[in-house]
Design a protein around this motif. Structure first.
Motif, PDB file in Angstrom:
ATOM      1  N   GLY A 141      -0.671  25.226 -98.924  1.00  0.00           N
ATOM      2  CA  GLY A 141       0.555  25.832 -99.428  1.00  0.00           C
ATOM      3  C   GLY A 141       1.571  25.988 -98.302  1.00  0.00           C
ATOM      4  N   ASP A 142       2.623  26.698 -98.596  1.00  0.00           N
ATOM      5  CA  ASP A 142       3.697  26.860 -97.612  1.00  0.00           C
ATOM      6  C   ASP A 142       3.370  28.060 -96.717  1.00  0.00           C
ATOM      7  OD1 ASP A 142       5.980  27.018 -96.156  1.00  0.00           O
ATOM      8  OD2 ASP A 142       7.314  27.431 -97.851  1.00  0.00           O
ATOM      9  N   LEU A 143       2.583  27.813 -95.680  1.00  0.00           N
ATOM     10  CA  LEU A 143       2.164  28.921 -94.806  1.00  0.00           C
ATOM     11  C   LEU A 143       3.345  29.570 -94.083  1.00  0.00           C
ATOM     12  CD1 LEU A 143      -1.153  27.464 -93.339  1.00  0.00           C
ATOM     13  CD2 LEU A 143      -0.952  29.394 -94.890  1.00  0.00           C
ATOM     14  N   PRO A 144       4.247  28.787 -93.451  1.00  0.00           N
ATOM     15  CA  PRO A 144       5.371  29.453 -92.768  1.00  0.00           C
ATOM     16  C   PRO A 144       6.266  30.222 -93.745  1.00  0.00           C
ATOM     17  CG  PRO A 144       5.172  27.168 -92.047  1.00  0.00           C
ATOM     18  CD  PRO A 144       4.258  27.330 -93.220  1.00  0.00           C
ATOM     19  N   GLY A 145       6.558  29.595 -94.879  1.00  0.00           N
ATOM     20  CA  GLY A 145       7.444  30.230 -95.857  1.00  0.00           C
ATOM     21  C   GLY A 145       6.851  31.487 -96.465  1.00  0.00           C
ATOM     22  N   THR A 146       5.524  31.575 -96.457  1.00  0.00           N
ATOM     23  CA  THR A 146       4.853  32.752 -96.993  1.00  0.00           C
ATOM     24  C   THR A 146       4.623  33.790 -95.901  1.00  0.00           C
ATOM     25  OG1 THR A 146       3.698  31.484 -98.684  1.00  0.00           O
ATOM     26  CG2 THR A 146       2.707  33.575 -98.047  1.00  0.00           C
ATOM     27  N   SER A 184      14.022  32.161 -88.272  1.00  0.00           N
ATOM     28  CA  SER A 184      14.024  30.693 -88.278  1.00  0.00           C
ATOM     29  C   SER A 184      13.290  30.152 -87.056  1.00  0.00           C
ATOM     30  CB  SER A 184      15.429  30.114 -88.429  1.00  0.00           C
ATOM     31  OG  SER A 184      16.284  30.678 -87.495  1.00  0.00           O
ATOM     32  N   PHE A 185      13.364  30.871 -85.937  1.00  0.00           N
ATOM     33  CA  PHE A 185      12.594  30.450 -84.763  1.00  0.00           C
ATOM     34  C   PHE A 185      11.085  30.464 -85.078  1.00  0.00           C
ATOM     35  CE2 PHE A 185      10.115  31.987 -81.078  1.00  0.00           C
ATOM     36  CZ  PHE A 185      10.200  30.858 -80.280  1.00  0.00           C
ATOM     37  N   ARG A 187       5.703  25.711 -88.020  1.00  0.00           N
ATOM     38  CA  ARG A 187       5.675  24.340 -88.536  1.00  0.00           C
ATOM     39  C   ARG A 187       5.235  23.348 -87.458  1.00  0.00           C
ATOM     40  NH1 ARG A 187       7.346  24.593 -93.663  1.00  0.00           N
ATOM     41  NH2 ARG A 187       8.745  26.323 -94.073  1.00  0.00           N
ATOM     42  N   LYS A 188       5.738  23.575 -86.237  1.00  0.00           N
ATOM     43  CA  LYS A 188       5.328  22.701 -85.132  1.00  0.00           C
ATOM     44  C   LYS A 188       3.825  22.818 -84.890  1.00  0.00           C
ATOM     45  CE  LYS A 188       8.976  23.605 -82.251  1.00  0.00           C
ATOM     46  NZ  LYS A 188       9.375  24.095 -80.933  1.00  0.00           N
ATOM     47  N   ALA A 189       3.334  24.054 -84.896  1.00  0.00           N
ATOM     48  CA  ALA A 189       1.906  24.269 -84.656  1.00  0.00           C
ATOM     49  C   ALA A 189       1.068  23.560 -85.723  1.00  0.00           C
ATOM     50  CB  ALA A 189       1.607  25.772 -84.651  1.00  0.00           C
ATOM     51  N   LEU A 190       1.511  23.659 -86.980  1.00  0.00           N
ATOM     52  CA  LEU A 190       0.765  23.025 -88.074  1.00  0.00           C
ATOM     53  C   LEU A 190       0.788  21.503 -87.936  1.00  0.00           C
ATOM     54  CD1 LEU A 190       1.996  25.331 -90.959  1.00  0.00           C
ATOM     55  CD2 LEU A 190      -0.368  25.148 -90.160  1.00  0.00           C
ATOM     56  N   ALA A 191       1.923  20.971 -87.493  1.00  0.00           N
ATOM     57  CA  ALA A 191       2.023  19.522 -87.288  1.00  0.00           C
ATOM     58  C   ALA A 191       1.098  19.089 -86.149  1.00  0.00           C
ATOM     59  CB  ALA A 191       3.468  19.143 -86.993  1.00  0.00           C
ATOM     60  N   ASP A 192       1.077  19.882 -85.079  1.00  0.00           N
ATOM     61  CA  ASP A 192       0.175  19.627 -83.942  1.00  0.00           C
ATOM     62  C   ASP A 192      -1.276  19.573 -84.379  1.00  0.00           C
ATOM     63  OD1 ASP A 192       1.871  19.457 -81.870  1.00  0.00           O
ATOM     64  OD2 ASP A 192       1.269  21.336 -80.894  1.00  0.00           O
ATOM     65  N   LEU A 193      -1.622  20.494 -85.250  1.00  0.00           N
ATOM     66  CA  LEU A 193      -3.004  20.580 -85.722  1.00  0.00           C
ATOM     67  C   LEU A 193      -3.305  19.488 -86.747  1.00  0.00           C
ATOM     68  CD1 LEU A 193      -3.037  24.432 -86.059  1.00  0.00           C
ATOM     69  CD2 LEU A 193      -4.793  23.184 -84.796  1.00  0.00           C
ATOM     70  N   GLY A 194      -2.257  18.851 -87.242  1.00  0.00           N
ATOM     71  CA  GLY A 194      -2.452  17.821 -88.253  1.00  0.00           C
ATOM     72  C   GLY A 194      -2.714  18.413 -89.633  1.00  0.00           C
ATOM     73  N   TRP A 195      -2.340  19.701 -89.828  1.00  0.00           N
ATOM     74  CA  TRP A 195      -2.508  20.305 -91.156  1.00  0.00           C
ATOM     75  C   TRP A 195      -1.221  20.033 -91.913  1.00  0.00           C
ATOM     76  CZ3 TRP A 195      -4.629  25.808 -89.496  1.00  0.00           C
ATOM     77  CH2 TRP A 195      -5.825  25.618 -88.786  1.00  0.00           C
ATOM     78  N   LYS A 196      -0.992  18.777 -92.228  1.00  0.00           N
ATOM     79  CA  LYS A 196       0.340  18.334 -92.627  1.00  0.00           C
ATOM     80  C   LYS A 196       0.769  18.824 -93.995  1.00  0.00           C
ATOM     81  CE  LYS A 196       0.879  14.241 -89.779  1.00  0.00           C
ATOM     82  NZ  LYS A 196      -0.495  13.729 -89.543  1.00  0.00           N
TER      83      LYS A 196
END
Lengths: 182, 122
Positions: free
Chosen positions: A112-117, A163-164, A170-179
């Motif tokens: 789901g949308d972890l950052p947005g939540t 927003s920061f 989002r960057k962390a999730l991309a790094d982890l590959g939890w796309k």
């Protein structure tokens, strides 16, 4: 009703706040074939009776409601996928919930949308948080006490901070590959 | 997490806060809780924070609360102002944005989502 893991986390956080927690630690961890979700709070905790009934779909301590589905749904999800659900709780110690889910299972709920939540929830909550995302290579941590120290009088709900933080997560999730999370 | 970035934000934001120097005029409270979250309170909280940021409403405080026993009307949003509390029900993302623009910014109550208007001592 299909609940993503962000929904479950939001629900667990609300349980912790309701249990008068002042600190909540959340860890999401990918380890081999498994995904772990763990939340620990320092709230009032549950006695044996409450523990026994907490993961029962027809039990709730929330006033005015007869059915509390949060923990029960999470437990059911874990068990249906061949994962695990653990609940540790003691009055005065707090509560720890941990679930293990097979990452590659086709029926695993999406992240789901972890950052947005999580970011809006954390930024507007009275509780301090420590949030860790990790796998066997890398780890990302967000700690509201450290952040508040760095921010002084500026609230976590300040638009620039929000927003920061969303961007960082989002960057962390991309790094982890939890796309799928983004 | 780079704390250095937060320190930079702090410098900018503190300067700006000194300029306006005042207490929050309006508090917006979003009801979370299991049924609220299931009904979309996450999206509502996010939309409100976003609208407040976009319109640069720096005297508005956004916060959250658990369930209020009005599950049928969730998600609930309360607008706290001096002298009154306005409670809105069945708020979706679009309504959340209207609450910020029409009510908070222009002082017009959204009759179509109004659950309760409560006078409170100042």
């Amino acid at each position: 009703m299909v609940e993503d893991l962000a929904f479950h986390l939001a629900d667990l956080v609300e349980n912790a706040i309701r249990a008068n927690a002042s600190f909540v630690e959340i860890e999401l961890r990918r380890e081999g074939p498994d995904f772990f979700l763990r939340l620990r709070d320092d709230g009032v905790g549950m006695d044996e009776e409450a523990r026994r009934r907490a993961a029962d779909p027809f039990f709730t301590t929330k006033p005015g409601r007869r059915i509390g589905l949060g923990l029960a749904l999470l437990r059911q999800t874990a068990e249906e996928l061949g994962g695990e659900f653990r609940l540790n709780s003691q009055p005065g110690w707090g509560t720890e919930v941990e679930v293990r889910l097979p990452w590659a299972h086709p029926d695993r709920p999406p992240l789901g949308d972890l950052p947005g939540t999580l970011i809006p929830l954390i930024a507007t909550s009275p509780v301090e948080f420590r949030l860790v995302f990790r796998d066997d290579r890398t780890a990302w941590t967000l700690d509201t006490r450290e952040m508040k120290q760095a921010l002084g009088e500026v609230p976590l709900s300040h638009p620039e901070v929000l927003s920061f933080l969303e961007g960082e997560m989002r960057k962390a999730l991309a790094d982890l590959g939890w796309k799928e999370a983004g | 997490m780079k704390l250095e970035e937060l320190r930079k934000i702090r410098e900018r934001a503190e300067a700006e806060m000194r300029l306006r120097a005042g207490e929050a005029r309006v508090k917006i409270v979003v009801g979370m809780g299991t049924s609220g979250i299931a009904a979309g309170a996450r999206q509502v909280l996010r939309a409100i924070l976003d609208e407040v940021a976009q319109r640069n409403l720096r005297d508005v405080l956004v916060t959250q609360t658990g369930e209020k026993g009005l599950s049928a009307k969730e998600p609930l949003v309360e607008v706290h102002e001096p002298g009154r509390i306005t409670i809105y029900g069945e708020v979706d993302e679009a309504t959340a944005r209207r609450i910020v623009v029409e009510h908070v910014l222009h002082g017009r109550i959204l009759e179509d989502h109004l659950v309760e208007l409560r006078e409170v001592p100042r």
